[in-house]
Design an enzyme around this catalytic site. Structure first.
Site, PDB file in Angstrom:
ATOM      1  N   ASP A  14      14.116  -1.998  -2.801  1.00 16.37           N
ATOM      2  CA  ASP A  14      12.766  -2.501  -3.056  1.00 16.37           C
ATOM      3  C   ASP A  14      11.884  -1.522  -2.299  1.00 16.37           C
ATOM      4  O   ASP A  14      11.865  -1.529  -1.059  1.00 16.37           O
ATOM      5  CB  ASP A  14      12.596  -3.914  -2.499  1.00 16.37           C
ATOM      6  N   HIS A  15      11.175  -0.674  -3.019  1.00 16.64           N
ATOM      7  CA  HIS A  15      10.535   0.443  -2.304  1.00 16.64           C
ATOM      8  C   HIS A  15       9.458  -0.018  -1.324  1.00 16.64           C
ATOM      9  O   HIS A  15       9.091   0.715  -0.425  1.00 16.64           O
ATOM     10  CB  HIS A  15      10.016   1.509  -3.279  1.00 16.64           C
ATOM     11  N   HIS A  35       8.431  -7.400  -4.439  1.00  9.76           N
ATOM     12  CA  HIS A  35       7.597  -6.811  -3.387  1.00  9.76           C
ATOM     13  C   HIS A  35       6.848  -7.857  -2.554  1.00  9.76           C
ATOM     14  O   HIS A  35       6.896  -7.837  -1.324  1.00  9.76           O
ATOM     15  CB  HIS A  35       6.578  -5.839  -3.995  1.00  9.76           C
TER      16      HIS A  35
HETATM   17  C1  BG6 Z   1       6.524  -1.119  -9.042  1.00 11.66           C
HETATM   18  C2  BG6 Z   1       5.974  -1.924 -10.188  1.00 11.66           C
HETATM   19  O1  BG6 Z   1       7.706  -1.684  -8.564  1.00 11.66           O
HETATM   20  O2  BG6 Z   1       5.555  -1.070  -7.998  1.00 11.66           O
HETATM   21  C3  BG6 Z   1       4.647  -1.350 -10.663  1.00 11.66           C
HETATM   22  O3  BG6 Z   1       6.906  -1.907 -11.259  1.00 11.66           O
HETATM   23  C4  BG6 Z   1       3.683  -1.212  -9.513  1.00 11.66           C
HETATM   24  O4  BG6 Z   1       4.086  -2.176 -11.677  1.00 11.66           O
HETATM   25  C5  BG6 Z   1       4.330  -0.469  -8.353  1.00 11.66           C
HETATM   26  O5  BG6 Z   1       2.551  -0.492  -9.984  1.00 11.66           O
HETATM   27  C6  BG6 Z   1       3.433  -0.492  -7.128  1.00 11.66           C
HETATM   28  O6  BG6 Z   1       3.964   0.333  -6.125  1.00 11.66           O
HETATM   29  P1  BG6 Z   1       3.034   1.077  -5.078  1.00 11.66           P
HETATM   30  O7  BG6 Z   1       3.967   1.731  -4.128  1.00 11.66           O
HETATM   31  O8  BG6 Z   1       2.187   2.042  -5.856  1.00 11.66           O
HETATM   32  O9  BG6 Z   1       2.188   0.012  -4.441  1.00 11.66           O
END
Ligand code: BG6
Length: 478
Positions: A172-173, A235
């Protein structure tokens, strides 16, 4: 500190994620001196490339996505030297033996599944069937990890048929973001906050992940997911867990994940009246969600606001409000801990008090702000005002910030180090789906439609009402 020598296989190496994130991320880690010179990255995909063709592909990707570091031709050449390529047929026999022959003994072996989840099971079986992986190998999988509880369980079963849980790294990044980890540092590294971190002192918590982007170009995927599956189940859930969890006994994979799991299991079911679903409409020169989704009748939401209760001793009576959406006024992700007022005011007169708030800003301009009450300067008597105690990482840490690894870089290095703390465990993912599923099912049963909202704002009015009816208000999206 360089990690130990490794061989990393990327399956789906010519796909979007590899091109944008994984390969540029590895390159930046090499430039930062964290990748040993002997590291090897083996790209695999359906495409009929050779090593030289793959290196050309990566060179272009670096130019586009690795920023200024990619201007250093020597570093680029050094990175390209680390790359090899195997053309692979996931459902057939082509490439698997060759892949095995590329691996060196006595190095760490990791396989990144940079492909859709429908391929996870087959790839896992092929890897272990061909002896490419063994009990020491690590595998990395991406979201979406399932579409609901049933599919997540099926994926876990498929992966666990070939690998132990301690070998599976579910990304989960958001957990790789610097400030997300800082949330744990702030909570558990200071004696100051933790005694106040409970229902007695915290009025409520607001977690916002606002985006300006639309779903243009990914309507096919997004329309089957919606904000609940795409953002909340993973997230926002992770941010909620880290904000609400009990102190783990140590900073270690199972200790942290055990505490997060307890939070998810303590979540109360959410009443439909406490969830607001929105869908962006058309704006000036901007297409509506329905045009991006290609289904003129889509009922998928691009915005969610909800009130969540963590039913445990620490949080009884303190709600968590979550909000996320596309096409909003600003890109702003933050966790705001809104404290209660002092029990008695010794000062006369009202000064429009908003109270103490601790804000952990994830992006942009990562940092931490605490709003405090002070005396208004000047001779006007004892008049009060509120000011921010502001700590922006860029100001406080200077150059260190510019070399901070992004989420993917950090997480890939954690895989090589064998540290699972910032990865989701299978039971956590399942518990999150178990909580989310009934909410989605209730919408489906009712055939409910998200409410439209104007692009460039802060979402539907109903979202404001969600807090207004509790006598509270959202922080402004800027
Ligand atoms: C992804 C989603 O996991 O996270 C996207 O699939 C979203 O819809 C993105 O835009 C948001 O990531 P970050 O790091 O740009 O906040």
């Amino acid at each position: 500190i360089p990690v130990d020598p490794f061989d990393l296989i990327i399956i789906g190496a010519t796909g979007d994620l590899a091109r944008r994130k994984i390969l540029p991320g590895l390159f930046r880690r090499m430039c930062a001196g964290q990748m040993p010179e002997t590291a090897k990255v083996i790209g695999a995909s359906r495409g009929d490339l050779d090593d030289a063709g793959f290196r050309d592909f990566v060179k272009d990707a670096l130019k586009e996505f690795a920023g200024d570091t990619a201007k250093d031709a020597k570093s680029v050449a050094q990175f390209l030297e680390m790359l090899e390529y195997v053309s692979l047929d996931v459902f057939g026999d082509t490439g698997w033996k060759e892949l095995k022959s590329k691996l060196r003994p006595d190095t760490i072996h990791a396989v990144y599944f940079s492909v859709g989840p429908s391929l996870f099971g087959e790839i896992a079986r092929k890897l272990s069937g061909h002896g490419i992986t063994d009990e020491h190998s690590r595998i990395v999988v991406e979201k979406p990890f399932g579409h609901d509880l049933e599919t997540a369980k099926a994926l876990n079963t498929e992966l666990r048929a070939c690998f132990d849980e301690h070998q599976i790294y579910r990304i989960d990044h958001y957990l790789g973001k610097e400030t997300v980890q800082n949330l744990m540092a702030v909570r558990f590294g200071n004696a100051l906050f933790e005694p106040l971190w409970n229902a007695q002192h915290v009025d409520h918590v607001q977690i916002t992940v606002a985006e300006t982007v639309s779903v243009e170009g990914r309507g096919g995927y997004y329309d089957k997911s919606g904000a609940m599956r795409d953002m909340v189940q993973n997230h926002l859930m992770q941010l909620l867990c880290l904000s609400a969890m009990e102190p783990p006994s140590k900073y270690g994979a199972d200790a942290v994940r055990d505490e997060k799991l307890k939070v998810i299991r303590a979540l109360e079911p959410v009443a439909p009246s406490e969830v607001v679903r929105g869908q962006y409409s058309a704006g000036r020169d901007m297409a509506s969600y329905l045009e991006h989704a290609e289904d003129p009748d889509s009922k998928t939401e691009s915005f969610i606001a909800m009130k969540v209760k963590v039913a445990n001793w620490r949080w009884a009576s303190t709600p968590f409000y979550l909000r996320t959406g596309k096409r909003l006024r600003g890109r702003m992700s933050e966790i705001a801990i809104v404290f209660k007022d002092p029990p008695h005011s010794i000062f006369e007169g009202d000064f429009n008090r908003k109270g103490n708030v601790l804000v952990i800003r994830l992006q942009p301009d990562e940092g931490i702000t605490m709003r405090v009450t002070i005396k208004e300067p000047g001779p006007g008597g004892m008049r009060l005002t509120e000011v921010p105690l502001d700590m922006s990482f860029a100001d406080a840490l200077g150059d260190q910030v510019s070399v901070m690894p992004d989420a993917y870089e950090r997480l890939i290095m954690d895989v090589i180090r064998g540290d699972q703390t910032l990865f989701m465990r299978g039971d956590e993912v399942e518990a999150a789906w178990a909580w989310v599923d009934p909410i989605i099912e209730a919408w489906q049963d009712a055939g409910s439609r998200p409410v439209p909202y104007d692009p460039g704002g802060s979402g539907p009015d109903d979202s404001l009402m969600l807090l207004h009816k509790d006598g509270r208000r959202w922080r402004e999206i800027k």
